[in-house]
Design an enzyme around this catalytic site. Structure first.
Site, PDB file in Angstrom:
ATOM      1  N   ASN A 146       1.033  -1.172  -0.148  1.00 45.97           N
ATOM      2  CA  ASN A 146      -0.040  -0.126  -0.108  1.00 45.97           C
ATOM      3  C   ASN A 146       0.911   1.189   0.019  1.00 45.97           C
ATOM      4  OD1 ASN A 146      -1.814   2.023   0.465  1.00 45.97           O
ATOM      5  ND2 ASN A 146      -2.693   1.249   2.252  1.00 45.97           N
ATOM      6  N   ARG A 179      -9.990  15.580   7.198  1.00 50.53           N
ATOM      7  CA  ARG A 179     -10.925  15.963   6.238  1.00 50.53           C
ATOM      8  C   ARG A 179     -12.196  16.411   6.772  1.00 50.53           C
ATOM      9  NH1 ARG A 179     -10.022  10.312   3.167  1.00 50.53           N
ATOM     10  NH2 ARG A 179      -8.382   9.886   4.596  1.00 50.53           N
ATOM     11  N   GLU A 189      -7.876  -4.893   5.506  1.00 51.84           N
ATOM     12  CA  GLU A 189      -7.872  -4.580   4.125  1.00 51.84           C
ATOM     13  C   GLU A 189      -6.691  -5.518   3.464  1.00 51.84           C
ATOM     14  OE1 GLU A 189      -7.677  -0.844   5.619  1.00 51.84           O
ATOM     15  OE2 GLU A 189      -9.150   0.013   3.950  1.00 51.84           O
ATOM     16  N   ARG A 247      -2.768  -2.205  -3.269  1.00 50.39           N
ATOM     17  CA  ARG A 247      -3.943  -1.422  -3.033  1.00 50.39           C
ATOM     18  C   ARG A 247      -4.018  -0.242  -4.058  1.00 50.39           C
ATOM     19  NH1 ARG A 247      -5.909   1.050   2.686  1.00 50.39           N
ATOM     20  NH2 ARG A 247      -7.839   1.752   1.985  1.00 50.39           N
TER      21      ARG A 247
END
Ligand code: AMP
Length: 392
Positions: free
Chosen positions: A9, A235, A373, A87
């Site tokens: 990733n 965010r 994941e 990923r």
């Protein structure tokens, strides 16, 4: 011979790695190359959490990959790397499954970089570096958007002129690898629930929710970018687009300045003025930290309601991600005003981080399922070389 698959990733200055055996869910090792550049740091650990010695040139991603594999090879001299899974944040409108890496795929994914400029170029640079470091090893790209690609049109579009949809301005949804893992876990461990209406709350530094019916994504809070929906560590989450027009028109802010504001200075950090880290906010006790937590939990409550409306009801609410898996306070706060939809927390189970945290009598099951994941990527890499089916 230790046959293994590697998952990667790649971020702008980091590289998360896991080394999985041919079968099984527990990685042989995992680690992180951080601050790739002049001050790069590499940490690898085996399945017991013991350090795996590794060093090398950490000034580039390719150098970091070579250092990782050298470390693994020193630890497992018989290591045979059979596949690599990556990923990739964006797979575009049509990709609803992992894909083998080819030059044609890379060109297709490069064309999507304008849709995810902060992540896609780094993911692709990671793939190129892996191709250089491990020539001949099959590679597979796993997309964070893929799980959501079969949503109904009304959840896939904005009310903008149609040509924008055709151009790719759509709601893609992200965190798809996490949701796929949770959907598979539910199918394996709670088949009754998995065919029902499930809202999954992936609450970490990035946060989103996904409404799933019978294992398929129907609705997600993240849209065109990973900014939409819930507030996150730094965010903003959903914001009135009029705010952006104001910032441009009246304050003369550039796209780069607005990007920095929305991605790096907003969310929990912006509201608290203190930290993006939920643990810090839970213990800080300042009015601003408490307001940041209030806003976070309120928006989560709202979105659970919106998801349930999109699904026509709710049978289970599943928490995952660093906050969802660990913070009993945030889970309890989110659930506390959702009694009207049958959600009722058993506080002892919640405090113990049990898998099921709802009471016996609750109409809606509330659960905590740690997400994984990397395992989803490892399964796709195994499947790509015929080691195993994608779903074990
Ligand atoms: P992730 O991005 O999934 O690694 O999640 C990171 C977030 O999880 C950060 O905001 C952490 O503060 C939060 N987190 C991790 N452990 C806890 C905990 N025990 N209590 C509250 N928040 C936590």
């Amino acid at each position: 011979m230790t046959r293994a698959v590697l998952t990667l990733n790649a971020g702008s200055s980091s590289l998360k790695v896991s080394l999985f055996p041919e079968v099984g869910e527990v990685p042989l090792a995992s680690g992180l190359a951080d601050k790739i550049g002049p001050e790069g740091v590499l940490t690898l650990k085996d399945a017991e959490g013991q350090p795996v010695a590794a060093s090398g040139d950490l000034s580039t991603h390719a150098g970091a990959m070579a250092a990782v594999i050298d470390g693994f090879r020193a630890h497992w001299p018989e290591l045979d790397l059979v596949a690599i899974g990556h990923r990739v944040v964006h797979g575009g409108a049509d990709r609803d499954a992992p894909a083998p890496v080819t030059e044609a795929l890379l060109a297709e994914l490069e064309a999507l970089s304008p849709f995810a400029p902060l992540h896609q170029p780094h993911n692709l640079a990671g793939i190129r570096a892996a191709m250089a470091a491990f020539p001949g090893v099959p590679q597979v790209a796993c997309f964070d958007t893929a799980f959501h690609r079969n949503q109904p049109f009304v959840n896939d579009t904005f009310a903008l002129p149609r040509e924008m949809y055709a151009e790719g301005v759509r709601r893609y949804g992200f965190h798809g690898l996490s949701y796929e893992y949770i959907a598979n876990e539910l199918a394996r461990t709670a088949p009754q629930l998995s065919i029902g209406r499930v809202v999954v709350a992936h609450l970490g530094n990035g946060a989103s929710m996904c409404g799933i019916v019978n294992g398929r994504s129907v609705s997600s809070t993240m849209g065109f970018s990973a900014l939409d929906g819930l507030p996150m560590g730094t965010r903003c989450g959903q914001v009135d687009p009029g705010v952006l027009l104001y910032l441009m028109d009246q304050k003369g802010m550039t796209a780069a300045e607005i990007t920095d504001l929305l991605y790096r200075k907003s969310g929990l950090l912006g509201l608290s003025g203190l930290s993006n880290d939920m643990r810090t906010l839970e213990t800080a006790g300042t009015p601003e930290a408490m307001q940041a937590i209030d806003y976070f939990t309120f928006r989560c409550q709202r979105e659970v309601g919106a998801m349930a409306a999109a699904l026509g009801g709710i049978d289970a609410l599943v928490f995952c991600g660093g906050i969802g898996e660990n913070s009993r306070l945030i889970r309890a706060r989110i659930c506390e005003r959702l009694g009207w939809m049958g959600i009722e927390v058993d506080h002892a189970k919640n405090a113990a981080n049990d898998r099921v945290i709802s009471t016996h009598l609750a109409r809606t099951t509330a659960m905590v399922i740690p997400t994984n994941e990397e395992l989803v990527i490892a399964r796709a890499a195994r499947a790509a070389v015929g080691l195993q089916e994608a779903a074990e």
